[in-house]
Scaffold this motif. Structure first.
Motif, PDB file in Angstrom:
ATOM      1  N   ALA A  84      15.922 123.724  -3.872  1.00  0.00           N
ATOM      2  CA  ALA A  84      15.414 122.404  -3.475  1.00  0.00           C
ATOM      3  C   ALA A  84      14.573 121.835  -4.622  1.00  0.00           C
ATOM      4  CB  ALA A  84      14.597 122.526  -2.201  1.00  0.00           C
ATOM      5  N   GLU A  85      13.770 122.706  -5.232  1.00  0.00           N
ATOM      6  CA  GLU A  85      12.930 122.239  -6.347  1.00  0.00           C
ATOM      7  C   GLU A  85      13.804 121.923  -7.580  1.00  0.00           C
ATOM      8  OE1 GLU A  85       9.786 125.002  -7.399  1.00  0.00           O
ATOM      9  OE2 GLU A  85       9.691 124.091  -9.389  1.00  0.00           O
ATOM     10  N   THR A  86      14.772 122.766  -7.847  1.00  0.00           N
ATOM     11  CA  THR A  86      15.654 122.542  -9.008  1.00  0.00           C
ATOM     12  C   THR A  86      16.403 121.215  -8.856  1.00  0.00           C
ATOM     13  OG1 THR A  86      15.844 124.867  -9.476  1.00  0.00           O
ATOM     14  CG2 THR A  86      17.640 123.511 -10.272  1.00  0.00           C
ATOM     15  N   ALA A  87      16.880 120.935  -7.633  1.00  0.00           N
ATOM     16  CA  ALA A  87      17.591 119.672  -7.388  1.00  0.00           C
ATOM     17  C   ALA A  87      16.689 118.497  -7.752  1.00  0.00           C
ATOM     18  CB  ALA A  87      18.010 119.597  -5.925  1.00  0.00           C
ATOM     19  N   ARG A  88      15.436 118.591  -7.315  1.00  0.00           N
ATOM     20  CA  ARG A  88      14.480 117.504  -7.585  1.00  0.00           C
ATOM     21  C   ARG A  88      14.238 117.352  -9.085  1.00  0.00           C
ATOM     22  NH1 ARG A  88      10.755 119.560  -4.466  1.00  0.00           N
ATOM     23  NH2 ARG A  88       9.386 120.214  -6.141  1.00  0.00           N
ATOM     24  N   ARG A  89      14.043 118.472  -9.763  1.00  0.00           N
ATOM     25  CA  ARG A  89      13.767 118.419 -11.207  1.00  0.00           C
ATOM     26  C   ARG A  89      14.966 117.882 -11.990  1.00  0.00           C
ATOM     27  NH1 ARG A  89       9.889 122.120 -13.785  1.00  0.00           N
ATOM     28  NH2 ARG A  89       8.428 122.902 -12.243  1.00  0.00           N
ATOM     29  N   LEU A  90      16.171 118.219 -11.543  1.00  0.00           N
ATOM     30  CA  LEU A  90      17.369 117.735 -12.248  1.00  0.00           C
ATOM     31  C   LEU A  90      17.485 116.224 -12.103  1.00  0.00           C
ATOM     32  CD1 LEU A  90      19.969 120.485 -11.280  1.00  0.00           C
ATOM     33  CD2 LEU A  90      19.119 120.012 -13.577  1.00  0.00           C
ATOM     34  N   VAL A  91      17.253 115.755 -10.890  1.00  0.00           N
ATOM     35  CA  VAL A  91      17.358 114.315 -10.659  1.00  0.00           C
ATOM     36  C   VAL A  91      16.307 113.580 -11.500  1.00  0.00           C
ATOM     37  CG1 VAL A  91      17.182 112.520  -8.881  1.00  0.00           C
ATOM     38  CG2 VAL A  91      18.492 114.597  -8.426  1.00  0.00           C
ATOM     39  N   GLU A  92      15.108 114.174 -11.608  1.00  0.00           N
ATOM     40  CA  GLU A  92      14.068 113.565 -12.466  1.00  0.00           C
ATOM     41  C   GLU A  92      14.537 113.466 -13.915  1.00  0.00           C
ATOM     42  OE1 GLU A  92      10.387 115.296  -9.841  1.00  0.00           O
ATOM     43  OE2 GLU A  92      10.628 116.060 -11.885  1.00  0.00           O
ATOM     44  N   ARG A  93      15.381 114.426 -14.309  1.00  0.00           N
ATOM     45  CA  ARG A  93      15.899 114.396 -15.689  1.00  0.00           C
ATOM     46  C   ARG A  93      17.174 113.551 -15.808  1.00  0.00           C
ATOM     47  NH1 ARG A  93      16.118 120.178 -18.563  1.00  0.00           N
ATOM     48  NH2 ARG A  93      16.399 118.826 -20.374  1.00  0.00           N
TER      49      ARG A  93
END
Ligand SMILES: Cc1cc2nc3c(=O)[nH]c(=O)nc-3n(C[C@H](O)[C@H](O)[C@H](O)COP(=O)(O)OP(=O)(O)OC[C@H]3O[C@@H](n4cnc5c(N)ncnc54)[C@H](O)[C@@H]3O)c2cc1C
Length: 461
Positions: A84-93
């Motif tokens: 869930a956190e990785t998904a968020r960080r990827l979208v931020e990038r």
């Protein structure tokens, strides 16, 4: 394209399918499996470097298998917190993230379907040392019109450079040390030049730890409440370790009663933190050199020896992987009388006569993590208390993989191979009943090394 050849010439990259870049392709696709992070991930960075050159966006695909042998609520909860956190960080990038639940034995069907939907110019995967050549061939066939590269994201020195199975820490250590200067560098988190735009008709993926409730998982092993999954939690654990426990690690690590180790293994196992992030932080910390070196020996030399073992020894999950001297000596002692014999169920329930062993089993079953010193003792006693060495080996693999949050990892297979099969070890005398020349450990000798009473009390029933 010459500059793309430079990206694939990185020693961390293995070209699994050398097809030419698909000129009609629309993106670079990264199939994430083990390196479940958006930070310091060499596989993701390789995909971004290629996408910037191709002037295309990057999209990450993660296929969640609804059933995996030995995986249960404990593993899925931790993994989903991290994803869930990785998904968020990827979208931020500005990177796409597509998450699908797969019901078959593997996620290939979903992945093949997704390739047809997005038409990648290039497919990048993270390396998995437990995969065999034939599996890579099958993977390359899923979308033959684009090249497929795998990238070693889980080790510092690329595992392909070591070429063959290494005999012991003393043989791999100089090889690793020779290449460390070249590879122990910040991974670098590139800017993404071409943003992924979700298809407006497609609902964005929702990854949530709550998904675990919908997957009909084996709930008999509860989530590990002392560990929260994700890169943020991993980085916080690393900072706490450096601040509170790195000074004194060299001597404290063999004291299970005081928890002096990093407890980073679950985060490393799920790729929520990478070895570069950890090693560079430890190298640059202000703790005494002896403590930093002792930690890096475990986290680089021992860990990469384990990766080398599973990569080059296909029988890593069974006694057949053992050293020939160990097989011989165990065979010679196969008929020795066992003073105690326990079933797998009795072991799982910590119902032996040995309070130290029971405490270790309880620590693993309830918290999802067992201290490293006791993992050695735990496996050796299973050899001593089982009717046959191969049975003991299989029980160790099953219990370890089921209860340890970091289970199903090269380190676990190498640890069991060491404890029972003499892997990365040598023959020891005097020869003993059941063990033969395989190294022996007793509760009396363990109790002389650390305060076993305090540990037993902490993990009493
Ligand atoms: C029978 C047996 C089973 C094991 N099962 C697992 C397992 O399922 N998963 C797992 O990750 N490790 C396993 N290990 C290896 C080791 O015990 C754990 O990695 C370690 O105890 C994890 O705690 P830590 O993160 O606090 O380690 P630390 O002492 O803080 O070490 C830092 C990191 O170095 C690596 N490391 C430490 N010791 C070893 C080692 N002996 N071999 C390889 N790498 C090492 C790990 O990645 C660890 O996280 C097993 C060892 C044995 C003998």
């Amino acid at each position: 394209m010459r500059s793309l050849d430079l990206v694939s010439a990185d020693p961390r990259v293995v070209v699994r399918n050398g097809a030419a870049i698909d000129p009609s392709g629309r993106c670079v696709l990264y199939r994430m499996r083990r390196a479940q992070r958006a930070l310091d991930n060499p596989a993701l960075e390789t995909a971004i470097a290629a996408s910037n050159l191709l002037a295309q966006p990057v999209v990450v695909f993660f296929g969640l298998l609804a059933h995996r042998p030995m995986a249960n609520l404990r593993h899925y909860s931790f993994m989903l917190e991290g994803l869930a956190e990785t998904a968020r960080r990827l979208v931020e990038r500005r990177i796409g993230f597509v998450f699908r639940i797969c019901t078959g034995a593997n996620s290939n069907r979903e992945f093949g379907r997704f390739c047809t939907e997005v038409r990648p110019s290039l497919v990048v995967c993270d390396e998995d040392p437990t995969r065999r050549y034939a599996e890579w061939i099958r993977e390359a066939l899923l979308y033959p019109s684009a090249p497929l590269w795998s990238v070693d994201a889980d080790v510092i020195v690329p595992s392909k450079l070591l070429e063959r199975e290494q005999f012991a820490a003393r043989t791999i250590r100089p090889r690793i040390q020779k290449r460390l200067k070249e590879f122990l560098k910040p991974v670098g988190n590139r800017s993404v030049r071409f943003a992924w735009k979700d298809d407006p008709g497609v609902k964005p993926p929702v990854v949530s730890p709550k998904l675990a409730d919908r997957l009909h998982l084996d709930g008999s092993v509860s989530a590990a409440s002392e560990f929260r999954g994700g890169t943020d939690a991993a980085l916080a654990a690393l900072r706490r370790f450096i601040r509170d426990r790195l000074s004194g690690y060299a001597s404290g690590r063999s004291h299970p009663e005081i928890d002096a180790t990093s407890q980073l293994s679950p985060y490393l196992h799920f790729g929520q933190i990478g070895p570069h992030t950890v090693a560079l932080a430890i190298r640059d910390a202000s703790a005494p050199a002896g403590d930093r070196e002792a930690f890096l020996e475990e986290m680089i030399v021992r860990r990469e020896l384990a990766v080398n073992f599973v990569r080059y020894n296909p029988r890593f999950k069974t006694l057949a992987c053992s050293e020939p001297w160990a097989r011989r000596t165990l065979d010679e002692h196969a008929r020795d009388k066992r003073t105690h014999l326990y079933t797998e169920r009795q072991l799982a329930n910590a119902e032996t006569h040995d309070p130290l062993w029971n405490a270790a089993q309880r620590q693993m079953a309830t918290s999802g993590w067992m201290h490293g010193y006791l993992r050695m003792y735990w496996a050796k006693k299973i050899l001593e208390w089982s009717p046959a060495a191969d049975e003991a080996y299989d029980i160790c693999v099953r219990l370890n993989d089921r209860y340890e949050l970091d289970g199903r990892d090269p380190n676990g297979y190498a640890g069991i191979a060491w404890a029972i099969g003499g892997k990365h070890d040598r023959a020891w005398g005097p020869e003993r009943s059941v063990y033969g020349k395989v190294r022996y450990m007793s509760s009396a000798s363990s109790s002389r090394k650390f305060d076993s009473r305090a540990y037993i009390e902490k993990w009493s029933a």
